[in-house]
Enzyme design. Structure first.
Site, short mmCIF file in Angstrom:
data_model
loop_
_atom_site.label_atom_id
_atom_site.label_comp_id
_atom_site.label_asym_id
_atom_site.label_seq_id
_atom_site.Cartn_x
_atom_site.Cartn_y
_atom_site.Cartn_z
N LYS A 196 0.82 -1.22 0.00
CA LYS A 196 0.00 0.00 0.00
C LYS A 196 0.85 1.26 0.00
CE LYS A 196 0.69 -1.15 4.24
NZ LYS A 196 0.67 -2.39 4.95
N GLU A 245 -5.37 -5.68 -5.32
CA GLU A 245 -6.40 -6.07 -4.35
C GLU A 245 -5.80 -6.30 -2.96
OE1 GLU A 245 -10.14 -6.81 -4.93
OE2 GLU A 245 -9.61 -6.19 -2.91
N GLY A 289 2.52 -11.44 17.14
CA GLY A 289 2.95 -11.21 15.76
C GLY A 289 1.97 -10.32 15.00
N LYS A 295 -4.01 3.17 3.00
CA LYS A 295 -5.12 2.37 2.45
C LYS A 295 -6.32 3.25 2.12
CE LYS A 295 -3.72 -1.66 5.21
NZ LYS A 295 -3.93 -2.30 6.51
N GLY A 306 -1.99 -11.06 7.25
CA GLY A 306 -1.63 -12.47 7.43
C GLY A 306 -1.24 -13.10 6.11
#
Ligand code: HSE
Length: 439
Positions: free
Chosen positions: A106, A130, A188, A206, A303
């Site tokens: 991004k 995407e 994490g 974003k 993730g």
């Protein structure tokens, strides 16, 4: 007949490994359903010696960018480097060489979208992103294709999972900010240096992409107002909850004609709003279009596999399209007809003060707000006196920040001292007569 598509990776960290595994494990389905097989010929890495979970075939890993960017056999390049450079330079290089680029980045994309798109259009290559916004949630594709028949007037998003996890912990368990952040790092979810997430920058990159697509005009990253969550306290979260609000780091984009406001900041939203119930590291985007009306997409915004899901979707889309498409708005930083960035937007405010508990104090405070033209919606005095002071929480009606500051400046310190000020997002209630009309 199976079409073989030769691709290269720029970087192979967590997400890159996720894409490798998804392509490997899902190869049969992709071949069967889409008639495609993706062959990863080269993977650019920083070091050949690093220990990795994946066992790459010999000669796949390289430390030379040219092995990916200049190989005529490689048709598509997937970029996982993150950050502005060298990601931007490598993507531009690939596009100039006619290679389609798929990115999860991004930062480089929000800052250099116009240059990347220009190079893509010139060489006829595709540019797919995407995964750059909310990972697995197909919000880019929804806005660019499925929702094209809409004038989108509002996009509200929880588009950073780290901060949503921290605020959810603070709200549910009354945890303080530092404890929630440490837990996010341990799991994490937050980086060792969490500043981009907690300062709101990740969400702002974003939002600049989302708002540009939703409003058909470039909203530069620099135009997004940003305030992070580092000053949020569990006490404010609790006070807001007692008044029926939930605190979220909201990314807000609104359009009225050519006027646009874009902002990321801690925001109180009514606890019965769908976004208020998006907890933990989940992301969600809520929007309003004149035809689709209210809509919310919810899912995993980070993730390895959730991001790989979006990337492999883009790979398939790019490999099966007959002609790559690009956004149709003037994708320049200074187009002739530009959306106008509004800085003096208005909203209701939550204000917490420590006020002297004696006659006339409320009158002084109310007068200061009245004189600044700010209407008060609710006042609550809380708890017991401490050092002669009590907590006072005020919710205002919609007002400009300038007017609120003017009112606060007029209140003498020995009358009341400001502790915190948080913006409130007031959704208009669904207009039932509109609903009936469309039935
Ligand atoms: N760090 C981001 C988040 C994910 O917490 O949502 C990648 O943009």
């Amino acid at each position: 007949m199976i079409k073989r598509v030769t691709i290269g990776f720029l970087g192979c960290g967590n997400v890159g490994s996720g894409v490798w595994r998804l392509l490997e494990n899902f190869a049969g389905d992709i071949a069967h359903r889409a008639g495609l097989t993706f062959y990863v010929k080269k993977v650019l890495v920083r070091s050949l010696d690093k220990k990795r979970d994946i066992e790459f075939p010999p000669d796949v890993l390289t430390i030379e960018p040219e092995d990916v960017l200049e190989d005529p056999e490689i048709e598509m390049v997937v970029e996982f480097l993150g950050g502005e450079e060298p990601a931007y330079t490598h993507m531009l290089h690939a596009l100039k060489n006619g290679k389609t680029v798929i990115t999860a980045n991004k930062v480089a994309f929000a800052l250099h979208w116009h240059e990347l798109q220009k190079a893509a259009k010139k060489s006829g290559a595709g540019l797919y992103y995407e995964a750059a916004v909310c990972a697995a949630i197909p919000i880019i594709h929804s806005l660019e294709e499925s929702l094209q028949a809409n004038r989108i007037s509002k996009v509200l998003g929880i588009i950073n999972g780290t901060t949503n996890y921290i605020l959810s912990r603070m709200s549910r368990e009354n945890a303080d900010y530092e404890t929630a952040l440490k837990d996010a790092q341990r799991l994490g979810l937050a980086e060792p240096d969490p500043s981009s997430d907690v300062e709101g920058l990740d969400a702002a990159y974003k939002l600049s992409i989302l708002a540009s697509i939703a409003f058909h005009g470039r909203v530069p990253f620099e135009d997004v107002f940003v305030e992070g969550i580092t000053k949020v306290t569990a006490e404010d979260i609790r006070c807001g909850e007692e008044l029926g609000y939930t605190l979220k780091l909201l990314a807000i984009a609104k359009r009225d004609g050519l006027n646009v406001e874009t902002r990321v900041h801690p925001t109180f939203i009514a606890s019965d709003h769908p976004l208020a119930n998006v907890n933990g590291s989940f992301n969600a985007v809520y929007l309003f279009g004149h035809a689709c009306k209210e809509m919310m997409l919810l899912g995993r915004g980070a993730g390895d596999l959730p991001t790989a899901s979006a990337i492999v979707g883009d790979l398939e889309r790019a490999a099966t399209t007959t002609k790559h498409r690009y956004p149709t708005f003037a994708n320049e930083l200074n187009p002739k007809i530009a959306l106008k960035n509004i800085k003096d937007w208005k909203c209701p405010f939550y204000i917490r003060m420590l006020a002297s508990d004696k006659p006339g104090v409320l009158r002084t405070i109310a007068s200061a707000f009245a004189d600044a033209g700010v209407s008060i919606a609710a006042v609550q005095q809380k708890g017991v006196q401490k050092d002669g002071r009590v907590t006072l929480v005020i919710i205002t009606h919609t007002a400009s920040e300038k007017a609120i500051r003017k009112a606060l400046d007029e209140i003498p310190f020995d009358t009341a001292a400001l502790v915190s000020m948080i913006r409130v997002e007031q959704e208009n209630p669904v207009n039932e007569s509109d609903e009936l009309e469309t039935l």
